[in-house]
Design a protein around this motif. Structure first.
Motif, short mmCIF file in Angstrom:
data_model
loop_
_atom_site.label_atom_id
_atom_site.label_comp_id
_atom_site.label_asym_id
_atom_site.label_seq_id
_atom_site.Cartn_x
_atom_site.Cartn_y
_atom_site.Cartn_z
N LEU A 202 0.80 -1.22 0.00
CA LEU A 202 0.00 0.00 0.00
C LEU A 202 0.83 1.27 0.00
O LEU A 202 0.53 2.21 -0.72
CB LEU A 202 -0.94 0.02 1.21
N ALA A 203 1.87 1.34 0.84
CA ALA A 203 2.61 2.59 0.95
C ALA A 203 3.89 2.39 1.75
O ALA A 203 4.03 1.42 2.48
CB ALA A 203 1.76 3.65 1.66
N VAL A 204 4.78 3.34 1.61
CA VAL A 204 5.93 3.50 2.49
C VAL A 204 5.62 4.74 3.31
O VAL A 204 5.20 5.77 2.76
CB VAL A 204 7.23 3.71 1.69
N THR A 205 5.82 4.66 4.61
CA THR A 205 5.52 5.79 5.48
C THR A 205 6.80 6.28 6.15
O THR A 205 7.56 5.48 6.67
CB THR A 205 4.48 5.40 6.54
N PHE A 206 7.00 7.59 6.11
CA PHE A 206 8.17 8.22 6.71
C PHE A 206 7.78 8.92 8.00
O PHE A 206 6.78 9.65 8.03
CB PHE A 206 8.76 9.26 5.75
N ASP A 207 8.58 8.72 9.05
CA ASP A 207 8.43 9.51 10.26
C ASP A 207 8.93 10.93 9.96
O ASP A 207 9.87 11.10 9.17
CB ASP A 207 9.27 8.93 11.40
N CYS A 208 8.32 11.92 10.61
CA CYS A 208 8.74 13.30 10.38
C CYS A 208 8.12 14.21 11.44
O CYS A 208 7.20 13.80 12.14
CB CYS A 208 8.32 13.76 8.99
N PRO A 209 8.58 15.45 11.55
CA PRO A 209 7.99 16.35 12.52
C PRO A 209 6.72 17.02 12.02
O PRO A 209 5.87 17.42 12.81
CB PRO A 209 9.09 17.39 12.76
N ASP A 210 6.54 17.16 10.69
CA ASP A 210 5.41 17.88 10.11
C ASP A 210 4.91 17.14 8.86
O ASP A 210 5.42 17.38 7.76
CB ASP A 210 5.85 19.31 9.76
N PRO A 211 3.91 16.27 9.02
CA PRO A 211 3.43 15.48 7.88
C PRO A 211 2.92 16.33 6.71
O PRO A 211 3.16 16.00 5.56
CB PRO A 211 2.30 14.64 8.47
N ALA A 212 2.24 17.43 7.01
CA ALA A 212 1.70 18.26 5.94
C ALA A 212 2.82 18.87 5.10
O ALA A 212 2.74 18.92 3.87
CB ALA A 212 0.80 19.36 6.51
N GLU A 213 3.88 19.33 5.74
CA GLU A 213 5.00 19.94 5.02
C GLU A 213 5.73 18.90 4.17
O GLU A 213 6.06 19.16 3.01
CB GLU A 213 5.97 20.61 5.98
N LEU A 214 5.99 17.73 4.71
CA LEU A 214 6.69 16.71 3.93
C LEU A 214 5.80 16.20 2.79
O LEU A 214 6.28 15.96 1.68
CB LEU A 214 7.14 15.56 4.84
N ALA A 215 4.50 16.09 3.02
CA ALA A 215 3.57 15.69 1.95
C ALA A 215 3.53 16.76 0.86
O ALA A 215 3.46 16.44 -0.33
CB ALA A 215 2.18 15.45 2.53
N ARG A 216 3.57 18.02 1.23
CA ARG A 216 3.60 19.10 0.23
C ARG A 216 4.82 18.94 -0.65
O ARG A 216 4.73 18.99 -1.88
CB ARG A 216 3.61 20.47 0.90
N PHE A 217 6.00 18.72 -0.03
CA PHE A 217 7.24 18.56 -0.79
C PHE A 217 7.14 17.40 -1.79
O PHE A 217 7.34 17.58 -2.99
CB PHE A 217 8.42 18.36 0.16
#
Length: 126
Positions: A14-29
């Motif tokens: 289904l997906a690869v998921t990355f840990d991060c401090p701000d999901p919305a910002e990393l998804a935008r990138f």
């Protein structure tokens, strides 16, 4: 050799998921870099993708520590390899979106290593 039988339940990637401090910002990138739309968004998780295809997820982690690649004191754990036709043009576009060029570049004529806005290394490759 496959060991799955007709009676085994189907398993789909289904997906690869990355840990991060701000999901919305990393998804935008990554959404802008790869042309992927948001398919699910909550305060702590964002999923990018298209119907029927694997996606990329971004999960909020408190006290997130970015990978320290190439030093292994904080391991990278995973990274993306993205195929491109023009290294220089693609690198400039990704930097404009928020990526940073990694200090270490083992094969810069064939591959460039960048860091996404959360510090995850990823490669663009001819």
């Amino acid at each position: 050799m496959s060991t799955q039988t007709d009676t085994d339940p189907a398993i789909r990637y289904l997906a690869v998921t990355f840990d991060c401090p701000d999901p919305a910002e990393l998804a935008r990138f990554y959404g802008e870099a790869l042309g992927l739309p948001v398919t699910l968004s909550t305060d702590g998780f964002v999923l990018l993708g298209r119907e029927g295809s694997p996606g990329l997820g971004f999960y909020r982690v408190e006290d997130y520590q970015p990978p320290s690649w190439p030093d292994s004191s904080v391991p990278k754990q995973a990274h993306l390899e993205l195929g491109v036709e023009d290294l220089d043009t693609t690198q400039a576009r990704l930097i404009a979106l928020g990526a940073v060029e990694a200090e270490v570049q083992p094969l810069p004529e064939r591959r460039r290593i960048l860091l996404d806005p959360a510090g995850h290394p990823f490669c663009i490759i001819l």
